[in-house]
Scaffold this motif. Structure first.
Motif, short mmCIF file in Angstrom:
data_model
loop_
_atom_site.label_atom_id
_atom_site.label_comp_id
_atom_site.label_asym_id
_atom_site.label_seq_id
_atom_site.Cartn_x
_atom_site.Cartn_y
_atom_site.Cartn_z
N GLY A 18 0.80 -1.21 0.00
CA GLY A 18 0.00 0.00 0.00
C GLY A 18 0.84 1.27 0.00
N LEU A 19 0.38 2.28 -0.73
CA LEU A 19 1.15 3.50 -0.92
C LEU A 19 0.88 4.55 0.14
N HIS A 20 -0.37 4.67 0.58
CA HIS A 20 -0.77 5.83 1.38
C HIS A 20 -0.70 5.57 2.89
N PRO A 21 0.19 6.24 3.61
CA PRO A 21 0.30 6.03 5.05
C PRO A 21 -0.99 6.29 5.81
N SER A 22 -1.85 7.16 5.28
CA SER A 22 -3.11 7.44 5.96
C SER A 22 -4.03 6.22 5.98
N HIS A 23 -3.73 5.21 5.16
CA HIS A 23 -4.54 3.99 5.11
C HIS A 23 -3.92 2.84 5.93
N TYR A 24 -2.76 3.08 6.51
CA TYR A 24 -2.09 2.01 7.25
C TYR A 24 -2.86 1.63 8.51
N THR A 25 -2.71 0.39 8.95
CA THR A 25 -3.32 -0.05 10.19
C THR A 25 -2.75 0.74 11.36
N GLU A 26 -3.47 0.74 12.46
CA GLU A 26 -3.03 1.49 13.64
C GLU A 26 -1.67 1.00 14.10
N SER A 27 -0.81 1.97 14.43
CA SER A 27 0.57 1.65 14.79
C SER A 27 0.92 2.24 16.15
N PRO A 28 1.97 1.74 16.80
CA PRO A 28 2.39 2.32 18.08
C PRO A 28 2.66 3.81 17.95
N ASP A 179 16.49 2.25 -12.90
CA ASP A 179 17.73 1.48 -12.78
C ASP A 179 17.85 0.75 -11.45
N GLU A 180 17.13 1.24 -10.44
CA GLU A 180 17.30 0.69 -9.10
C GLU A 180 16.03 0.97 -8.29
N LEU A 181 15.65 0.04 -7.42
CA LEU A 181 14.51 0.23 -6.53
C LEU A 181 14.98 0.24 -5.09
N SER A 182 14.63 1.30 -4.37
CA SER A 182 14.90 1.41 -2.93
C SER A 182 13.55 1.47 -2.23
N LEU A 183 13.25 0.46 -1.41
CA LEU A 183 11.92 0.35 -0.82
C LEU A 183 12.00 0.21 0.70
N ILE A 184 11.40 1.15 1.41
CA ILE A 184 11.25 1.06 2.85
C ILE A 184 9.91 0.38 3.12
N VAL A 185 9.92 -0.79 3.75
CA VAL A 185 8.69 -1.53 4.02
C VAL A 185 8.30 -1.34 5.48
N ALA A 186 7.22 -0.64 5.70
CA ALA A 186 6.74 -0.40 7.06
C ALA A 186 6.00 -1.64 7.58
N PRO A 187 6.20 -2.01 8.84
CA PRO A 187 5.55 -3.20 9.40
C PRO A 187 4.08 -2.94 9.72
N THR A 188 3.30 -2.73 8.68
CA THR A 188 1.89 -2.41 8.82
C THR A 188 1.15 -2.92 7.59
N LEU A 189 -0.17 -2.88 7.61
CA LEU A 189 -0.98 -3.37 6.51
C LEU A 189 -2.01 -2.31 6.10
N VAL A 190 -2.54 -2.49 4.88
CA VAL A 190 -3.67 -1.68 4.41
C VAL A 190 -4.90 -2.57 4.27
N GLY A 191 -4.81 -3.60 3.43
CA GLY A 191 -5.89 -4.57 3.32
C GLY A 191 -7.05 -4.18 2.42
N ARG A 192 -7.00 -3.01 1.80
CA ARG A 192 -8.08 -2.60 0.90
C ARG A 192 -7.97 -3.34 -0.43
N ILE A 193 -9.11 -3.75 -0.98
CA ILE A 193 -9.11 -4.50 -2.23
C ILE A 193 -8.56 -3.66 -3.37
N ASN A 194 -8.93 -2.39 -3.43
CA ASN A 194 -8.54 -1.54 -4.56
C ASN A 194 -7.47 -0.51 -4.18
N GLU A 195 -6.68 -0.81 -3.19
CA GLU A 195 -5.62 0.12 -2.78
C GLU A 195 -4.55 0.26 -3.86
#
Length: 210
Positions: A18-28, A179-195
């Motif tokens: 998921g791209l949008h942090p506003s859609h992420y599951t609740e986090s600490p 040429d290169e992909l740099s990806l920060i993966v946050a330990p959270t989920l979105v879960g929306r079908i059309n995200e």
């Protein structure tokens, strides 16, 4: 030597893309700030001469209203260079000329706007009067490869960070320009079908393209 800058797509996503942090599951408490800080730290480590985003992402930072100057007799096409040799550039892809800016930089990074061929002179005059550089494409749709060549030749950009949204990222991937992909993966989920993911490219996606 390449005729275009090296392009590094640098993004943050949830575990399910998921791209949008506003859609992420609740986090600490404080977690999202830590993730943002990690993203920015890697951004700096990657050492780009410029970063590039699409219109929607840039609109959140530009926050301007239309303010064309009353007199715009002399308009430069296809390119206007307001700041050559800046330490770093903030580049917006805006084919339909919908962006307006309150100043000529984003957090100190000089703005460049990539525009489609049908942009009106009044809009170019507004950008020029604001001290903003622009490049007008030869067609309504911006040729990303040609734009990259211009950015390197005219502004000296050798290393470009592609930082979304998903649509502009997808266009670069589809054109074979990442040429290169740099990806920060946050330990959270979105879960929306059309995200929307951090890369998006139409109904068919990128199958067979990358």
């Amino acid at each position: 030597m390449s005729e275009r800058p090296r392009v590094i797509c640098h993004m943050m996503s949830s575990l399910d893309g998921g791209l949008h942090p506003s859609h992420y599951t609740e986090s600490p408490v404080g977690a999202k700030k830590e993730w943002d800080a990690a993203y920015e730290a890697v951004h700096e480590t990657l050492g780009g001469d410029a970063w590039l985003v699409g219109r929607v992402t840039m609109a959140e930072m530009a926050k301007g209203e239309p303010h064309p100057p009353s007199d715009h007799a002399s308009i430069e096409r296809p390119i206007h260079i307001a700041n050559r040799g800046a330490e770093r550039y903030a580049i917006a892809v805006d084919p339909s000329a919908k962006l307006h800016f309150r100043k000529a930089d984003i957090n100190g990074d000089a703005v460049i706007v990539l525009l489609g061929s049908e942009v009106l002179d009044a809009h170019l005059a507004e950008l020029a009067s604001d001290g903003i550089s622009y490049v007008v494409a030869g067609d309504r749709q911006i040729d990303l490869f040609e734009s990259l060549k211009t950015l390197r030749a005219e502004f000296g950009i050798e290393r470009l960070l592609l930082e979304g949204g998903g649509g502009i990222n997808g266009s670069f991937f589809a054109a074979g320009l990442v040429d290169e992909l740099s990806l920060i993966v946050a330990p959270t989920l979105v879960g929306r079908i059309n995200e929307q993911g951090f890369v998006a490219y139409g109904d068919e996606g990128l199958k067979g393209r990358v």
